[in-house]
Design an enzyme around this catalytic site. Sequence first.
Site, short mmCIF file in Angstrom:
data_model
loop_
_atom_site.label_atom_id
_atom_site.label_comp_id
_atom_site.label_asym_id
_atom_site.label_seq_id
_atom_site.Cartn_x
_atom_site.Cartn_y
_atom_site.Cartn_z
N SER A 34 44.50 39.70 46.80
CA SER A 34 45.62 38.83 47.19
C SER A 34 46.47 38.47 45.98
CB SER A 34 45.11 37.56 47.88
OG SER A 34 44.22 36.86 47.04
N SER A 125 37.78 23.86 36.31
CA SER A 125 39.05 23.70 35.61
C SER A 125 39.16 22.31 35.02
CB SER A 125 40.16 23.91 36.65
OG SER A 125 41.37 23.39 36.18
N THR A 127 41.52 20.60 35.48
CA THR A 127 42.21 19.78 36.48
C THR A 127 41.25 18.77 37.13
OG1 THR A 127 41.85 21.50 38.11
CG2 THR A 127 44.03 21.41 37.14
N TYR A 152 44.97 21.70 44.67
CA TYR A 152 44.20 22.69 43.90
C TYR A 152 43.12 22.00 43.08
CZ TYR A 152 42.89 25.67 40.01
OH TYR A 152 42.16 26.35 39.06
N LYS A 156 38.73 22.04 43.21
CA LYS A 156 37.75 22.25 42.13
C LYS A 156 36.77 21.08 42.08
CE LYS A 156 39.17 26.26 40.72
NZ LYS A 156 38.40 27.47 40.99
N ARG A 234 49.00 20.94 26.90
CA ARG A 234 47.82 21.61 27.43
C ARG A 234 47.03 22.21 26.27
NH1 ARG A 234 49.75 19.48 31.10
NH2 ARG A 234 50.20 20.17 33.23
N GLY A 300 52.83 17.68 40.87
CA GLY A 300 51.41 18.04 40.71
C GLY A 300 50.98 18.17 39.25
P1 NAD Z 1 43.67 35.34 39.49
O1 NAD Z 1 44.51 34.97 40.65
O2 NAD Z 1 44.22 36.30 38.52
O3 NAD Z 1 42.25 35.87 39.97
C1 NAD Z 1 41.62 35.41 41.13
C2 NAD Z 1 41.26 36.63 41.95
O4 NAD Z 1 40.60 36.19 43.13
C3 NAD Z 1 42.47 37.44 42.37
O5 NAD Z 1 42.29 38.79 41.98
C4 NAD Z 1 42.52 37.29 43.90
O6 NAD Z 1 43.01 38.46 44.51
C5 NAD Z 1 41.08 36.98 44.22
N1 NAD Z 1 40.88 36.19 45.43
C6 NAD Z 1 41.51 35.05 45.80
N2 NAD Z 1 41.05 34.64 46.99
C7 NAD Z 1 40.10 35.53 47.38
C8 NAD Z 1 39.28 35.65 48.51
N3 NAD Z 1 39.35 34.78 49.54
N4 NAD Z 1 38.42 36.69 48.59
C9 NAD Z 1 38.34 37.59 47.60
N5 NAD Z 1 39.11 37.54 46.50
C10 NAD Z 1 39.99 36.50 46.38
O7 NAD Z 1 43.27 33.97 38.77
P2 NAD Z 1 42.54 33.73 37.38
O8 NAD Z 1 43.50 33.10 36.46
O9 NAD Z 1 41.81 34.93 36.96
O10 NAD Z 1 41.52 32.58 37.83
C11 NAD Z 1 40.18 32.86 38.11
C12 NAD Z 1 39.47 31.55 38.44
O11 NAD Z 1 39.61 30.65 37.35
C13 NAD Z 1 40.03 30.81 39.65
O12 NAD Z 1 38.94 30.22 40.33
C14 NAD Z 1 40.91 29.74 39.06
O13 NAD Z 1 41.04 28.63 39.89
C15 NAD Z 1 40.12 29.40 37.81
N6 NAD Z 1 40.94 28.81 36.74
C16 NAD Z 1 42.04 29.49 36.30
C17 NAD Z 1 42.82 28.94 35.29
C18 NAD Z 1 44.07 29.62 34.81
O14 NAD Z 1 44.93 28.95 34.21
N7 NAD Z 1 44.25 30.91 35.00
C19 NAD Z 1 42.46 27.71 34.73
C20 NAD Z 1 41.32 27.05 35.22
C21 NAD Z 1 40.56 27.63 36.23
N1 UFG Z 2 55.52 25.21 32.72
C1 UFG Z 2 56.87 25.23 32.48
N2 UFG Z 2 57.60 26.25 33.03
C2 UFG Z 2 57.03 27.24 33.79
C3 UFG Z 2 55.64 27.21 34.00
C4 UFG Z 2 54.91 26.17 33.45
O1 UFG Z 2 57.41 24.34 31.83
O2 UFG Z 2 57.75 28.11 34.26
C5 UFG Z 2 54.73 24.12 32.13
C6 UFG Z 2 54.02 23.30 33.19
O3 UFG Z 2 54.86 22.31 33.70
C7 UFG Z 2 52.83 22.76 32.38
C8 UFG Z 2 52.53 23.89 31.38
O4 UFG Z 2 53.71 24.66 31.32
O5 UFG Z 2 53.23 21.63 31.67
C9 UFG Z 2 51.39 24.77 31.81
O6 UFG Z 2 51.65 25.18 33.14
P1 UFG Z 2 50.81 26.36 33.85
O7 UFG Z 2 51.37 26.53 35.21
O8 UFG Z 2 50.73 27.54 32.97
O9 UFG Z 2 49.34 25.75 33.88
P2 UFG Z 2 48.78 24.45 34.59
O10 UFG Z 2 48.27 23.56 33.50
O11 UFG Z 2 49.72 23.86 35.57
O12 UFG Z 2 47.60 25.05 35.45
C10 UFG Z 2 46.80 26.11 34.93
C11 UFG Z 2 46.21 26.95 36.06
C12 UFG Z 2 45.23 26.15 36.85
C13 UFG Z 2 44.24 25.51 35.93
C14 UFG Z 2 44.95 24.71 34.86
C15 UFG Z 2 44.01 24.12 33.87
O13 UFG Z 2 47.26 27.46 36.87
O14 UFG Z 2 44.54 27.01 37.72
O15 UFG Z 2 45.82 25.55 34.15
O16 UFG Z 2 44.78 23.32 33.00
F1 UFG Z 2 43.38 24.74 36.59
#
Ligand code: NAD
Ligand code: UFG
Length: 342
Positions: A34, A125, A127, A152, A156, A234, A300
Site C-alpha cells: 500500500s 514512535s 509520538t 496516528y 501507537k 525533531r 497534529g
Molecule cells: P512505510 O510506509 O515505508 O512502510 C510500512 C509498510 O507497511 C509499507 O510498505 C506498507 O505497504 C506496509 N503496510 C501498511 N499497512 C499494511 C497492511 N495492512 N498489511 C501489510 N502491509 C502493510 O513506513 P516506514 O517509515 O518504513 O515505517 C515503518 C513503521 O515504523 C511503521 O509502523 C511506522 O508507524 C513506524 N514509524 C515510522 C517513522 C517514520 O518517520 N518513518 C517514525 C516512527 C515510527
Molecule cells: N514538515 C514541513 N514540511 C513538509 C513536511 C514536514 O515543514 O513538507 C515539518 C513538519 O511540520 C515537522 C517536521 O517537518 O515539524 C517533521 O515532519 P515529518 O512529517 O517528516 O515527521 P513527523 O515528525 O510529523 O512524523 C514522523 C513520522 C511518524 C513518526 C514521527 C516520529 O511520519 O510516523 O515522525 O517523530 F511517528
Amino acid sequence: MKVLITGGTGYIGSHTVVELIDNKNDLIILDNLSNSSVDVLDGIKKITGKKPYFIKLDLTDTKATNDFFDNNTDIEAIIHFAAYKAVNESVENPLMYYKNNLISLMNILTNMNKHDIRNLVFSSSCTVYGQPDKNNLPVTENSPIKKANSPYGNTKQISEDIIIDTLSANKNLKAIFLRYFNPIGAHKSSFIGELPLGVPNNLVPFITQTAIGIRKQLNVFGGDYNTPDGTAIRDYINVVDLAKAHVIAINRLINNKNKSQYEIFNLGTGKGVSVLEAIKAFEKSTKVKLNYKIVDRRPGDIEQVWADTSYANSELGWKAETSLEDTMLSAWNWEKYIRNKK
Ligand code: NAD
Ligand code: UFG
C-alpha cells in the site's frame, strides 16, 4: 527458523532487511504494497546478493493472515513494521488509521498466541510521548505518555497497550518496543531509500523532491513555534543506523537476553534539529539551494521532541553514528538515482 518482517518492502523495513541478511538471519518479507513497491526487492538483491522470500498480504485480512501463519510454521520472531504512518493523514482519516494499524497488530498477536511465536519487535514512535513538557526534554523511556496529538500517535499508544495486555496473559511472549524518532536518509549504495507513493508527507522526501524539481516549493509548516528559530524541532536519525538497532533487538529476544518480558528503547540521535536547520544541512551537504516558504502550522504536529538515548546506548550497545549532513547527502543521492533510473 525464520524472522518475519511485516512492512518489509517499506522504508525502514527494507533497510532492516539488508542489515538482517548481512547478519545471516533467515527472513520472510510480508507487505500489502500500500505504500511501497516490489521493486524494492531488486534493490535489496543488488546490495546483499539475495532476494528474500516475499509474500503480498494485507494484515487486516484476518482469514488470509491466519492462512499465512498456518502455512508458515517455521517463524520464530516477528518485526512488525506494517502500518500507516502519516500524522496529518491520520487527522483527516482517523478510522483508516485505527483500522489498519490496530487490526493488523491484533491479527499478528492472535497468530503469535496460536503458533507459539514468542518474539516481537514493534515499531513504535516518539509520538507516544505527545508534546512533552519543556522541562522533560529530551524524553527518556520513562517520560510521561501524554495525550497523543493525532490518531496516528494514538494508534501507537494503543498498540503498546494491546501488546502489554497480550503479554500479561501469555507469559511465553516477549516484546521490544522501539520508539523511533525521525528516520531519514537512504542506504549508502543508493539502491534503496524512502520512496513514498504520491505526494510525500515527510520532510526529507519533500525536500529532495523539491530540490530535483518534482515539487515547486517546500512548505515549512509553522514559523511561530516557541523554539529558537520558530520552526518545529525533531530528532532526525539515519535509517541505516536505525535498522542496525533492529538486528540487535530481534537477536536479543531470540537469544533470551531481554531483561524483562517487554522492553522499551528510544532510537534517536539525542539532538533536536529545527526544520530550518534541517534545510540548511541539506543545502550545505548537497550544495543545492532549496525553494521553501514558511506557511501555517500542520494539524497534529507537535512543537518539539528529541530523545535521551542513553538507555539504548548502554543496554543495546547501539548508537546513532551518521551525521545529519551525510544522511541528507544519502537522501539526495537516492533521489537522483531513482529519478535517473525511471
Ligand atoms: P512505510 O510506509 O515505508 O512502510 C510500512 C509498510 O507497511 C509499507 O510498505 C506498507 O505497504 C506496509 N503496510 C501498511 N499497512 C499494511 C497492511 N495492512 N498489511 C501489510 N502491509 C502493510 O513506513 P516506514 O517509515 O518504513 O515505517 C515503518 C513503521 O515504523 C511503521 O509502523 C511506522 O508507524 C513506524 N514509524 C515510522 C517513522 C517514520 O518517520 N518513518 C517514525 C516512527 C515510527
Ligand atoms: N514538515 C514541513 N514540511 C513538509 C513536511 C514536514 O515543514 O513538507 C515539518 C513538519 O511540520 C515537522 C517536521 O517537518 O515539524 C517533521 O515532519 P515529518 O512529517 O517528516 O515527521 P513527523 O515528525 O510529523 O512524523 C514522523 C513520522 C511518524 C513518526 C514521527 C516520529 O511520519 O510516523 O515522525 O517523530 F511517528
